[in-house]
Design a protein around this motif. Structure first.
Motif, PDB file in Angstrom:
ATOM      1  N   LEU A 161      20.382  78.614  27.247  1.00 11.62           N
ATOM      2  CA  LEU A 161      19.967  77.409  28.016  1.00 11.62           C
ATOM      3  C   LEU A 161      19.552  76.324  26.963  1.00 11.62           C
ATOM      4  CD1 LEU A 161      16.503  78.978  29.613  1.00 11.62           C
ATOM      5  CD2 LEU A 161      18.460  78.164  30.619  1.00 11.62           C
ATOM      6  N   THR A 162      19.838  76.364  25.725  1.00  8.23           N
ATOM      7  CA  THR A 162      20.021  75.296  24.552  1.00  8.23           C
ATOM      8  C   THR A 162      21.400  74.998  24.076  1.00  8.23           C
ATOM      9  OG1 THR A 162      19.567  76.973  22.978  1.00  8.23           O
ATOM     10  CG2 THR A 162      17.612  75.839  23.974  1.00  8.23           C
ATOM     11  N   SER A 163      22.579  75.591  24.650  1.00  5.26           N
ATOM     12  CA  SER A 163      23.697  75.710  24.172  1.00  5.26           C
ATOM     13  C   SER A 163      24.010  76.197  22.850  1.00  5.26           C
ATOM     14  CB  SER A 163      24.227  73.939  24.455  1.00  5.26           C
ATOM     15  OG  SER A 163      25.493  73.858  24.130  1.00  5.26           O
ATOM     16  N   ARG A 164      23.214  77.254  22.534  1.00  2.00           N
ATOM     17  CA  ARG A 164      23.259  77.967  21.368  1.00  2.00           C
ATOM     18  C   ARG A 164      22.897  77.303  20.155  1.00  2.00           C
ATOM     19  NH1 ARG A 164      28.621  82.202  21.065  1.00  2.00           N
ATOM     20  NH2 ARG A 164      28.116  82.731  23.191  1.00  2.00           N
ATOM     21  N   LYS A 165      21.586  76.326  20.328  1.00  2.00           N
ATOM     22  CA  LYS A 165      20.910  75.753  19.263  1.00  2.00           C
ATOM     23  C   LYS A 165      19.852  76.681  18.630  1.00  2.00           C
ATOM     24  CE  LYS A 165      21.665  71.201  20.320  1.00  2.00           C
ATOM     25  NZ  LYS A 165      20.994  69.600  20.258  1.00  2.00           N
ATOM     26  N   ARG A 166      20.391  77.928  18.306  1.00  2.00           N
ATOM     27  CA  ARG A 166      19.188  78.726  17.478  1.00  2.00           C
ATOM     28  C   ARG A 166      19.353  78.325  16.151  1.00  2.00           C
ATOM     29  NH1 ARG A 166      21.986  82.958  18.254  1.00  2.00           N
ATOM     30  NH2 ARG A 166      20.920  84.074  20.103  1.00  2.00           N
TER      31      ARG A 166
END
Length: 782
Positions: free
Chosen positions: A251-256
Motif C-alpha cells: 500500500l505504501t509502494s514499499r516504503k518500509r
C-alpha cells in the motif's frame, strides 16, 4: 614531609605567576590563530557541501534568435506546458506508483508520527504508551530544521480504517505522516483479522490506487509473539505482524522505513523493541535531514518482499493468455514469448495455418486471469472462534459468560436476579408479558460485524464479516446453553431475598432472548436452533444488527424479530456502530426492505438505542423516514446504558452521552408527531421508566375498543407455528396492555417492590402524597 609542603608553597605560586605573565604577553596572537583555524574549517566544509538548484524555471531563450529557432535546454525538451491539452492515455493493467525520494521536500514541513497498536490483555497497550513517551523525548532532541509534532497513539480497535489506511489522514498541507505499528499475534480471532482483511481488500480494490498510502514518509512494524507456541516464523511466530508488514509494503509502494521487528514478551521483547526503536529513530533523523528514506540503504523500500508480494508484482494484474505447447516443454526463453495481446494471438494463428513447425494447440480462457504457476498453498486451518485457552475465553468468563462449545455463550441478566427477588422485571414484561426470571439470554455466535461505541464487550468478543470458524452442531449448543443457564440459576438459591415460588418458576425456561452479544443470525444453523427452542415451547426474540441481509432473508419464524436502528443516516451509523463492512449502508437498507416484507408474517421491531451527542439531535425526521421504509410493528426507543469501563471511554462514550429519561420522552413525542405527519398509524403504547425505554406501536395492535394490545399470546403462537399454516402477527396478539404499563404510568410491575439504593431518591413525591401508581410499594435498600 614538612620539607615537601614547604616546596609546594614556594613553587606553585611562582609557576602560576609565570603562566599569567605569558598569557598577557601572547593572548592576542593566540586568539587570532584560533579564529583563523575555525574560519578555514568552515570554508572547507562549505565548499564540500553539494549545491542545489534554487529554481526549476528553464533558462530564457536567447533574444537574438527567432522564436522558431530557439532551442530549449535538453532537460526541458520533452516537457509539455500546463495549458497544452492532450488526450488521456488509457493503458491496461494496474498502475504502479514510482515515488522518488525527490518528491519529498523538507524545510517548513512538519512530521507527525502515528503509533498504532492492538491489545487484548492491555500488555501491548502499556508497552506502546511507554514506547511513545520515549520516542517523543528523543524526537525533541533532534537538531534539524524539520519540526516533529507530538506523536499520537491510536488503538486499532477504535479507529476508522478508512481514515488512516486508504489515504493518509487529511490535515494541513505542511504535515507529513510516518506510521509505526505495534501488534501481538493471537491464535484466536481479534480485531487484527479484520484489520488485515481491510488492508488486503484495499490493495485489491480496483477503485483504489495500487499504493494509496505512498504519500507517507514511511512505516515500520513490530510484532509480539510466543515462541513456545510458535518456535519459528515459519510456524507462525508473529505471523500477524508479518502479514501487516507485507500489506503495508504494497500500500505504501514499499516504503518500509525499518525492517520488521519481532520479540517474545517472555524472553527478549524488551531488548528487541529497544533495538527497533533506535533504528526507527535513526531513520526519522535521516528523513528530517534529507527528506527521504535514502537509496540502497536498509529500510529504503528496496528490500526483498515476501513470496506473495513477488508473485503479485510480477504481473500486476495484467491479463495474459497462456498457450500450451504439446510438442515440447517451454524453456525460460520461450516463456518470454508468451502471448500478451490479441495481435500476438493472431500472428500465432497465421503461422500455424501456414504450416510452421511445432504447431500450438490453443486452449484460451478469456474469462480468467493467468497467474504464474506456484506451489499450491496448504489448506487453511479452520480454528475455533473462542478456544478454551485464549484470552477471549478468560475475559468473557470473568464477565459472567458461560462459553458453550467454541462460539456460543449464555449469561444471567441482572433483571433475572431482580425478578427472582421480587424487585421488578425488565421492559419485556411491561410490553410483552415476559417474566425476566424465566428468560434465558444467549447467543449462538459471539462474533459480531460491528464495533458499536455503546457495546459492553469492547475488545473481548471476536469480530468478523464472514464465518470462518469451526461450526458447532445446534443440538450441542441448545443443550449447552440450557445447562449453563440452569447452573447459574441454581447458584442464586442462597442469595438473600430470592422468592421460593419464582425460583421454582425459573427452573423452567419459557423465553429465549437471542441478544446477548455478537450476531445470532451469523450462526450457519440458526434456523435449526430456533426450531429446537420452539419444540420445547420456548419463545424467541432475535436481535440482529442489519448487516446480514442474506441470512435475514432465509430466517424462519421467530416470535419477534428485532433490527437495531442506531442511526438515521450513513455518517451517523458509521460513527456509532463502526461497522466492518464497507457497504454497511447498503446492507442496512436491504435489511429494512426485508423487514417490510415480513411485517405480515411475524412481529417486527425497530430497536433505537439513543446516545446523546451521536444520534439524537436533529435526527427525528431521519428516523421517521426509516420507519416509513420498513413499517415495523413496533419501535422500541431506549437510552444507552453506560457500563463505566475504560474501554467505553476510549471508544468516545462517557456519562455525558447517557440521556435522561425526560430526553427520551421528548424524543418519543417528536418521533410520533413526525410519523403522524407522514400519515403513518403509530402511537405511544407503553413505557418502562426503570429501563429508560418506551414502546411505539402500530395501530394494527389495537383491539375493537381502541385499547393497545402489545402483549403476546404465546400459547396461540406455538399452535399456529405447529399447524404449518401461514399466519399474521395479529393472530397471536395477546391481552390488553395493563394500565400500569401504559404511557404515563411508569411501567413498574405492581406485584414487585421498587427498591432504591442508599443515597438515591428514596421516596418520590407522588408516593409520599399517597398517589402510588398500580399499588407500587417503595422500599429503601440500605
Amino acid at each position: 614531609m614538612g620539607h615537601n609542603r614547604w616546596l609546594l608553597r614556594v613553587v606553585w605560586p611562582s609557576k602560576s605567576a609565570e603562566i599569567v605573565k605569558l598569557w598577557h604577553i601572547y593572548r592576542i596572537p593566540i586568539l587570532l590563530s584560533v579564529l583563523a583555524v575555525l574560519f578555514a574549517i568552515r570554508t572547507v566544509l562549505h565548499l564540500r557541501s553539494p549545491r542545489t538548484r534554487q529554481s526549476e524555471t528553464p533558462l530564457p531563450a536567447s533574444p537574438t534568435l527567432p522564436a522558431e529557432k530557439q532551442i530549449a535546454p535538453p532537460e526541458y525538451a520533452k516537457r509539455k506546458t500546463a495549458t497544452e491539452k492532450v488526450p488521456r492515455r488509457i493503458v491496461g493493467g494496474l498502475k504502479k506508483n514510482k515515488i522518488s525520494q525527490d518528491d519529498v521536500k523538507i524545510g517548513d514541513e512538519d512530521i507527525q508520527v502515528l503509533v498504532f497498536f492492538s491489545s487484548l490483555t492491555t500488555t501491548t497497550e502499556k508497552t506502546a504508551k511507554l514506547f511513545m513517551e520515549g520516542l517523543s523525548q528523543n524526537l525533541k532532541a533532534f537538531s534539524t530544521s524539520t519540526r516533529f509534532l507530538e506523536p499520537e497513539i491510536l488503538d486499532l480497535s477504535y479507529i476508522d480504517y478508512d481514515e488512516y489506511f486508504i489515504n493518509p489522514p487529511k490535515s494541513e498541507a505542511h504535515v507529513q505522516y510516518f506510521y509505526l505499528i505495534l501488534v501481538p499475534t493471537y491464535n484466536i480471532d481479534t480485531v487484527l483479522d479484520n484489520f488485515l482483511e481491510h488492508l488486503q481488500e484495499t490493495h485489491n480494490d480496483f477503485r483504489i490506487d495500487t499504493a494509496p498510502l505512498s504519500p507517507l514518509l514511511g512505516y515500520s512494524v513490530f510484532g509480539f509473539g510466543d515462541r513456545e507456541g510458535w518456535p519459528t516464523e515459519a510456524d507462525g511466530f508473529c505471523s500477524q505482524a508479518t502479514d501487516i508488514d507485507k500489506w503495508m509494503a504494497k500500500l505504501t509502494s514499499r516504503k518500509r522505513a525499518f525492517p520488521l521487528g519481532m520479540g517474545d514478551p517472555k524472553t527478549d521483547a524488551t531488548e528487541r523493541l529497544r533495538e527497533w526503536k533506535e533504528g526507527v529513530e535513526d531513520v526519522l533523523n535521516h528523513i528530517s535531514e534529507t527528506g527521504g528514506l535514502g537509496e540502497g540503504v536498509p529500510g529504503s523500500g528496496d528490500a526483498v518482499e515476501s513470496d506473495v508480494e513477488d508473485v503479485d508484482h510480477e504481473d500486476d494484474g495484467e491479463v495474459l493468455f497462456e498457450v500450451q505447447q504439446v510438442a515440447q516443454k517451454k524453456t525460460k526463453a520461450a516463456k518470454k514469448d508468451d502471448l500478451n495481446d490479441m495481435e500476438d494471438l493472431a500472428k500465432t494463428l497465421n503461422s500455424n495455418m501456414n504450416g510452421s513447425p511445432n504447431p500450438l494447440e490453443l486452449e484460451i480462457d478469456f474469462t480468467s486471469y493467468s497467474k504464474k504457476t506456484t506451489k499450491s498453498a496448504p489448506a487453511p486451518v479452520i480454528k475455533e472462534m473462542v478456544p478454551k485457552n485464549s484470552p477471549t475465553f478468560n475475559s468473557l468468563t470473568k464477565q459472567g459468560y458461560s462459553i458453550v462449545g467454541s462460539h456460543s455463550g449464555v449469561k444471567i441478566c441482572r433483571w433475572t436476579k431482580s425478578a427472582l427477588r421480587g424487585r421488578g422485571s425488565c421492559y419485556k414484561y411491561s410490553f410483552y408479558g415476559i417474566a425476566s426470571h424465566q428468560c434465558m439470554e444467549t447467543t449462538p455466535s459471539l462474533s459480531c460485524s460491528n464495533k458499536c461505541v455503546f457495546c459492553w464487550r469492547h475488545g473481548t468478543n471476536p469480530v468478523g464479516t464472514t464465518w470462518r470458524w469451526v461450526v458447532d452442531p445446534p443440538e450441542m449448543i441448545f443443550d449447552g446453553v440450557k445447562a449453563g443457564h440452569y447452573k447459574k440459576i441454581k447458584m442464586l438459591r442462597g442469595v438473600p431475598g430470592v422468592r421460593a415460588e419464582r425460583f421454582a418458576e425459573a427452573m423452567r425456561i419459557r423465553h429465549c432472548a437471542l441478544s446477548l452479544v455478537g450476531e445470532p443470525i451469523f450462526y450457519p444453523h440458526i434456523n435449526e436452533f430456533l426450531s429446537m427452542l420452539h419444540a420445547e415451547r420456548i419463545s424467541s426474540f432475535l436481535v440482529c444488527n442489519a448487516q446480514h441481509p442474506e441470512q435475514l432473508a432465509t430466517l424462519k419464524h421467530v416470535t419477534q424479530l428485532y433490527v437495531s436502528i442506531d442511526a438515521s443516516n450513513r455518517e451517523s451509523l458509521r460513527k456509532i456502530d463502526r461497522p466492518l463492512h464497507r457497504d454497511f449502508w447498503e446492507r442496512f437498507n436491504a435489511c429494512l426492505d426485508i423487514l417490510k416484507k415480513r411485517r405480515f408474517e411475524q412481529r417486527t421491531v425497530f430497536r433505537l438505542t439513543l446516545v446523546k451527542g451521536f444520534n439524537i439531535d436533529d435526527e427525528v425526521e431521519g428516523y421517521a423516514a426509516l420507519v416509513e421504509q420498513g413499517l415495523p410493528c413496533f419501535v422500541e426507543i431506549k437510552g444507552v446504558t453506560y457500563c463505566g469501563t475504560s474501554s467505553s471511554a476510549s471508544a468516545g462514550l462517557t456519562m455525558q452521552n447517557v440521556p435522561f429519561y425526560s430526553e427520551i420522552q421528548e424524543f418519543v413525542l417528536a418521533l410520533t408527531a413526525a410519523l403522524q405527519r407522514r400519515g403513518l398509524g403509530y402511537g405511544v403504547a407503553a413505557e418502562h421508566a426503570h429501563s429508560c425505554c418506551v414502546l411505539i406501536a402500530s395501530d394494527r395492535f389495537k383491539n375493537e375498543r381502541g385499547q393497545w394490545c402489545t402483549r403476546i399470546d404465546y400459547q396461540r403462537f406455538f399452535e399456529l407455528l405447529e399447524s404449518g399454516v401461514g399466519f399474521q402477527p395479529e393472530d397471536y396478539m395477546g391481552e390488553e396492555t395493563p394500565e400500569w404499563a401504559q404511557w404515563g404510568n411508569g411501567g413498574f410491575d405492581p406485584r414487585d417492590e421498587r427498591v432504591f439504593r442508599k443515597g438515591k431518591n428514596k421516596v418520590p413525591l407522588s408516593v409520599e402524597a399517597g398517589q402510588v401508581m398500580g399499588e407500587e410499594r417503595v422500599v429503601v435498600e440500605e
